[in-house]
Design a protein around this motif. Structure first.
Motif, PDB file in Angstrom:
ATOM      1  N   TYR A   1       0.846  -1.182   0.000  1.00 13.49           N
ATOM      2  CA  TYR A   1       0.000   0.000   0.000  1.00 13.49           C
ATOM      3  C   TYR A   1       0.879   1.228   0.000  1.00 13.49           C
ATOM      4  O   TYR A   1       2.072   1.154   0.301  1.00 13.49           O
ATOM      5  CB  TYR A   1      -0.958   0.005   1.195  1.00 13.49           C
TER       6      TYR A   1
ATOM      7  N   SER B   1       2.211  -4.836   4.197  1.00 10.65           N
ATOM      8  CA  SER B   1       1.387  -5.266   5.318  1.00 10.65           C
ATOM      9  C   SER B   1       2.133  -6.300   6.151  1.00 10.65           C
ATOM     10  O   SER B   1       3.237  -6.730   5.796  1.00 10.65           O
ATOM     11  CB  SER B   1       0.096  -5.893   4.790  1.00 10.65           C
TER      12      SER B   1
ATOM     13  N   LYS C   1      -9.477 -10.700  -1.083  1.00  2.82           N
ATOM     14  CA  LYS C   1     -10.349 -10.097  -0.067  1.00  2.82           C
ATOM     15  C   LYS C   1      -9.573  -9.657   1.175  1.00  2.82           C
ATOM     16  O   LYS C   1      -9.848  -8.612   1.743  1.00  2.82           O
ATOM     17  CB  LYS C   1     -11.443 -11.084   0.313  1.00  2.82           C
ATOM     18  N   LYS C   2      -8.587 -10.444   1.590  1.00  2.00           N
ATOM     19  CA  LYS C   2      -7.812 -10.089   2.783  1.00  2.00           C
ATOM     20  C   LYS C   2      -6.988  -8.824   2.575  1.00  2.00           C
ATOM     21  O   LYS C   2      -6.654  -8.130   3.519  1.00  2.00           O
ATOM     22  CB  LYS C   2      -6.913 -11.243   3.206  1.00  2.00           C
TER      23      LYS C   2
ATOM     24  N   LEU D   1      -8.020  -6.229   0.828  1.00  2.00           N
ATOM     25  CA  LEU D   1      -8.919  -5.161   0.403  1.00  2.00           C
ATOM     26  C   LEU D   1      -8.679  -3.844   1.144  1.00  2.00           C
ATOM     27  O   LEU D   1      -8.698  -2.783   0.540  1.00  2.00           O
ATOM     28  CB  LEU D   1     -10.373  -5.601   0.556  1.00  2.00           C
ATOM     29  N   LYS D   2      -8.397  -3.892   2.443  1.00  2.00           N
ATOM     30  CA  LYS D   2      -8.181  -2.635   3.179  1.00  2.00           C
ATOM     31  C   LYS D   2      -6.929  -1.911   2.685  1.00  2.00           C
ATOM     32  O   LYS D   2      -6.899  -0.685   2.633  1.00  2.00           O
ATOM     33  CB  LYS D   2      -8.132  -2.871   4.683  1.00  2.00           C
ATOM     34  N   TYR D   3      -5.910  -2.651   2.274  1.00  2.00           N
ATOM     35  CA  TYR D   3      -4.698  -2.024   1.738  1.00  2.00           C
ATOM     36  C   TYR D   3      -4.956  -1.455   0.347  1.00  2.00           C
ATOM     37  O   TYR D   3      -4.425  -0.406  -0.009  1.00  2.00           O
ATOM     38  CB  TYR D   3      -3.552  -3.031   1.717  1.00  2.00           C
ATOM     39  N   THR D   4      -5.783  -2.139  -0.412  1.00  2.00           N
ATOM     40  CA  THR D   4      -6.165  -1.653  -1.733  1.00  2.00           C
ATOM     41  C   THR D   4      -6.958  -0.356  -1.615  1.00  2.00           C
ATOM     42  O   THR D   4      -6.697   0.612  -2.328  1.00  2.00           O
ATOM     43  CB  THR D   4      -6.979  -2.720  -2.470  1.00  2.00           C
ATOM     44  N   LEU D   5      -7.916  -0.325  -0.696  1.00  2.00           N
ATOM     45  CA  LEU D   5      -8.730   0.881  -0.499  1.00  2.00           C
ATOM     46  C   LEU D   5      -7.893   2.054   0.003  1.00  2.00           C
ATOM     47  O   LEU D   5      -8.072   3.184  -0.441  1.00  2.00           O
ATOM     48  CB  LEU D   5      -9.885   0.593   0.455  1.00  2.00           C
ATOM     49  N   LEU D   6      -6.970   1.771   0.915  1.00  2.00           N
ATOM     50  CA  LEU D   6      -6.081   2.823   1.413  1.00  2.00           C
ATOM     51  C   LEU D   6      -5.282   3.433   0.263  1.00  2.00           C
ATOM     52  O   LEU D   6      -5.175   4.658   0.140  1.00  2.00           O
ATOM     53  CB  LEU D   6      -5.138   2.255   2.470  1.00  2.00           C
TER      54      LEU D   6
ATOM     55  N   ASN E   1      -1.951  -6.259  -5.245  1.00  2.00           N
ATOM     56  CA  ASN E   1      -3.058  -6.652  -4.375  1.00  2.00           C
ATOM     57  C   ASN E   1      -4.178  -7.346  -5.139  1.00  2.00           C
ATOM     58  O   ASN E   1      -4.770  -8.300  -4.640  1.00  2.00           O
ATOM     59  CB  ASN E   1      -3.592  -5.439  -3.618  1.00  2.00           C
TER      60      ASN E   1
END
Length: 107
Positions: free
Chosen positions: A29, A42, A55-56, A58-63, A86
């Motif tokens: 990220y 991460s 899916k795991k 996803l939060k790094y992708t969104l960030l 990602n």
């Protein structure tokens, strides 16, 4: 080293999962603050056999999607690289983790 997803598993269970297709992955990220862009990885995630790995991360992708683009010139470059990594399910580092774990056990 922090590995998420191996709670309540012993070495035999982990090796069995790896033989069936399990793997250790990291996600990338980046985030930018005006002209400065930071690129990070991460913690390590253990993905069990048959489990999706996108899916795991996803939060790094969104960030990255929200905060990665704003630094010039590296923000867009690092963001695109991180998103590709990602969306491919993270970077597989299974061999490196196993080598590290076997080195720790030998000591």
């Amino acid at each position: 080293m922090i590995i998420k997803g191996i709670e309540n598993m012993d070495g035999g269970n982990i090796m069995s999962q790896i033989q069936q297709g399990g793997k250790f992955v990291i996600y990338t990220y980046c985030f930018s603050i005006i002209l400065v862009t930071f690129r990070r990885s991460s913690n390590i995630y253990f993905i069990r056999a048959g489990e999706g790995s996108v899916k795991k991360g996803l939060k790094y992708t969104l960030l990255t999607l929200l905060l990665g683009w704003w630094g010039i010139p590296w923000g867009p470059i690092y963001s695109i690289g991180g998103l590709i990594t990602n969306f491919r399910g993270g970077k597989d580092i299974t061999n490196e983790v196993l080598a590290s774990l076997s080195g720790q056990q030998a000591q």
